[in-house]
Write an enzyme that holds these catalytic residues in place. Structure first.
Site, mmCIF file in Angstrom:
data_model
loop_
_atom_site.group_PDB
_atom_site.id
_atom_site.type_symbol
_atom_site.label_atom_id
_atom_site.label_comp_id
_atom_site.label_asym_id
_atom_site.label_seq_id
_atom_site.Cartn_x
_atom_site.Cartn_y
_atom_site.Cartn_z
ATOM 1 N N LEU A 88 -4.571 7.740 7.788
ATOM 2 C CA LEU A 88 -5.965 8.755 8.627
ATOM 3 C C LEU A 88 -7.324 8.344 8.153
ATOM 4 O O LEU A 88 -8.432 8.811 8.772
ATOM 5 C CB LEU A 88 -5.656 10.427 8.464
ATOM 6 N N ARG A 89 -7.323 8.724 6.473
ATOM 7 C CA ARG A 89 -9.156 8.331 6.015
ATOM 8 C C ARG A 89 -10.250 9.777 6.344
ATOM 9 O O ARG A 89 -10.828 9.663 5.764
ATOM 10 C CB ARG A 89 -8.901 6.976 6.765
ATOM 11 N N ASN A 124 -4.648 9.562 -0.418
ATOM 12 C CA ASN A 124 -5.537 8.764 -1.039
ATOM 13 C C ASN A 124 -6.446 8.975 -0.184
ATOM 14 O O ASN A 124 -7.104 7.877 0.284
ATOM 15 C CB ASN A 124 -5.032 7.583 -1.479
ATOM 16 N N HIS A 183 5.325 4.378 -3.192
ATOM 17 C CA HIS A 183 4.882 2.827 -2.956
ATOM 18 C C HIS A 183 5.141 2.111 -4.541
ATOM 19 O O HIS A 183 4.734 2.667 -5.519
ATOM 20 C CB HIS A 183 2.846 2.885 -3.435
ATOM 21 N N HIS A 207 7.005 0.821 2.640
ATOM 22 C CA HIS A 207 6.855 -0.188 2.815
ATOM 23 C C HIS A 207 7.940 -1.856 1.856
ATOM 24 O O HIS A 207 7.130 -2.278 1.318
ATOM 25 C CB HIS A 207 5.502 -0.934 3.075
ATOM 26 N N ASN A 235 -0.427 -4.885 1.766
ATOM 27 C CA ASN A 235 -0.362 -5.008 0.216
ATOM 28 C C ASN A 235 1.257 -3.704 0.081
ATOM 29 O O ASN A 235 0.719 -2.767 0.523
ATOM 30 C CB ASN A 235 -0.995 -4.163 -0.671
ATOM 31 N N ASP A 284 2.547 2.075 7.746
ATOM 32 C CA ASP A 284 1.856 2.065 7.416
ATOM 33 C C ASP A 284 0.000 1.508 7.232
ATOM 34 O O ASP A 284 -0.357 0.837 7.152
ATOM 35 C CB ASP A 284 1.607 0.219 6.334
ATOM 36 N N PHE A 330 -6.795 -4.605 0.839
ATOM 37 C CA PHE A 330 -5.672 -4.645 1.483
ATOM 38 C C PHE A 330 -5.218 -3.800 2.893
ATOM 39 O O PHE A 330 -5.485 -2.643 2.712
ATOM 40 C CB PHE A 330 -4.489 -3.931 0.576
#
Length: 445
Positions: free
Chosen positions: A63-64, A94, A179, A232, A294, A321, A339
């Site tokens: 969602l940033r 992140n 990940h 992923h 990625n 993702d 990415f």
């Protein structure tokens, strides 16, 4: 609020129900299913020819927010999710600051309740600042409501520290979202390591980059008893290792993203000609950076293995993702561009087109992998639209064929390799807690 959904085919994996019937919703709850329901609804929805399924649940969304709101916000991300048929999404940690403490967890959850159209569940980082040196305050984040921990965007390379995190996850009944990437093997790679990408003069990322960490994480999960969910997955080796782990009884589940079961590295070269000469000269572009993600796009053999893994219920989940980036960030060289691509608004139609119409999944399996299984992995009471359950519902029309148009996306960023792609299947309505949060108003093509 009383809503009556008529004439749709209910597909509910929790009860294995697949039949044409009406659905009555009262005060956010599925009240009744059947024909000729006696009710005076506030809102009548004709779902003729459509599937009525439990709302999709995405275990893997960026969602940033906080820190990168120029790419996406909680509000715009939730709108994108609703347009894609998602009623619950899990946000990766992140951000800036990293979600490594209860205060940032509370920020996301509280903001989502105020501005979000869908349910947002925040995942906590495994280590402080995602630096891989010291564990985050996992227990306090668990108290704040996280259901999962993840170092998404990288792996915790210190195996001893990661084992300690898994032990804490077992103690607090958290899922470990992994990940899998051995940073020591990446060596500056930006695409898959194969003959096609060598032709482009780009450094490659081998399957071993992913497979080595998948093997390690499965071993650590088996030793600690942690619930491990592999994010992923992109290689044929991942399918084999997940199958073997499940045969041994390990608590391992795995997801596949639409770009990994739809595209191959060959598609990168196929779009090279679409980059206009002016842009190529300005940014020294060798390929369209919307094909940079990625893990990278792999070979056809990997894609086939992933499709078969989904078909055979080795791979449990379809996740997106969803990784928004701005046009400026993506309008550069393949080596320099970040990415990731957006995926919330294209996942359902790609899954239906590639997997259901492609003969790999039934509509029931699609609902399992996009709703029921994710809910079970998280341990939440969702993914089920039986009477008495919360009315988180998607109405999906499997008869509409159209072209994906990124200019119609509700999300803030438009970085997708699927713009202009012809697909079949479209989300018509999304309901969260019995409230319509998205309605497709376009005429059927």
């Amino acid at each position: 609020m009383v809503i009556l959904i008529q004439n749709g085919t209910v597909i509910n994996p929790a009860s294995k129900m697949q039949e044409e019937t009406d659905v009555l919703i009262e005060n956010g709850i599925v009240k009744e299913m059947g024909s000729a329901i006696a009710a005076k609804p506030d809102h009548l929805i004709d779902a003729k020819g459509c599937y009525v399924m439990p709302g999709f649940i995405d275990l893997h969304v960026h969602l940033r927010d906080p820190g990168y709101e120029h790419k996406e916000t909680i509000e715009t991300g939730c709108r994108a999710a609703a347009r894609g048929g998602y009623t619950t999404i899990v946000a990766m940690p992140n951000t800036k600051p990293v979600v490594d403490n209860a205060d940032v967890v509370n920020y996301v959850h509280n903001k989502a309740k105020m501005v979000g159209a869908v349910n947002v569940m925040q995942a906590g980082a495994v280590t402080k600042g995602q630096q891989g040196k010291e564990l985050s305050d996992i227990e306090k984040m668990a108290d704040a409501g996280i259901k999962a921990i993840s170092e998404d965007g990288k792996s915790v390379m210190d195996s001893g520290l990661y084992r300690e995190a898994m032990q804490l996850a077992v103690k607090r009944d958290l899922v470990v979202l992994a990940h899998c990437e051995d940073i020591n093997l990446v060596d500056g790679g930006v695409v898959n390591a194969d003959a096609r990408t060598e032709e482009l003069g780009l450094k490659g990322i081998s399957n071993a980059v992913e497979d080595v960490i998948i093997a390690r994480d499965i071993l650590l999960s088996g030793e600690t008893g942690a619930k491990l969910h592999l994010c992923h997955c992109s290689t044929s080796g991942s399918v084999k290792m997940v199958a073997a782990a499940k045969e041994k009884g390990n608590l391992v589940t795995a997801e596949v993203c639409p770009h990994h079961f739809t595209l191959t590295s060959d598609d990168i070269k196929a779009v090279e000609a679409s980059i206009d000469q002016e842009t190529r000269l300005r940014v020294d572009a060798k390929a369209d950076t919307n094909y940079k993600m990625n893990p990278p796009l792999r070979t056809m053999a990997d894609v086939q293995a992933l499709k078969e893994g989904l078909r055979d219920n080795i791979m449990d989940v379809i996740a997106t993702d969803h990784a928004p980036h701005t046009l400026v960030e993506k309008t550069t060289s393949m080596e320099k561009a970040p990415f990731g691509i957006v995926g919330l608004e294209t996942a359902a139609c790609l899954a239906y087109t590639e997997l259901v119409l492609g003969g790999y999944l039934t509509p029931m399996q699609m609902a399992e992998k996009m709703s029921y299984n994710p809910a079970n992995i998280l341990g939440i009471d969702k993914g089920d639209i039986s009477p008495g359950k919360t009315a988180d519902i998607v109405i999906f029309d499997p008869n509409v064929t159209y072209q994906i148009d990124k200019n119609k996306f509700a999300g803030k960023s438009k970085n997708t390799p699927f713009d202009g792609r012809t697909v079949t299947g479209k989300v018509k309505y999304t309901l969260v807690n019995g409230k319509v949060v998205y309605e497709d108003r376009e005429e059927r093509a």
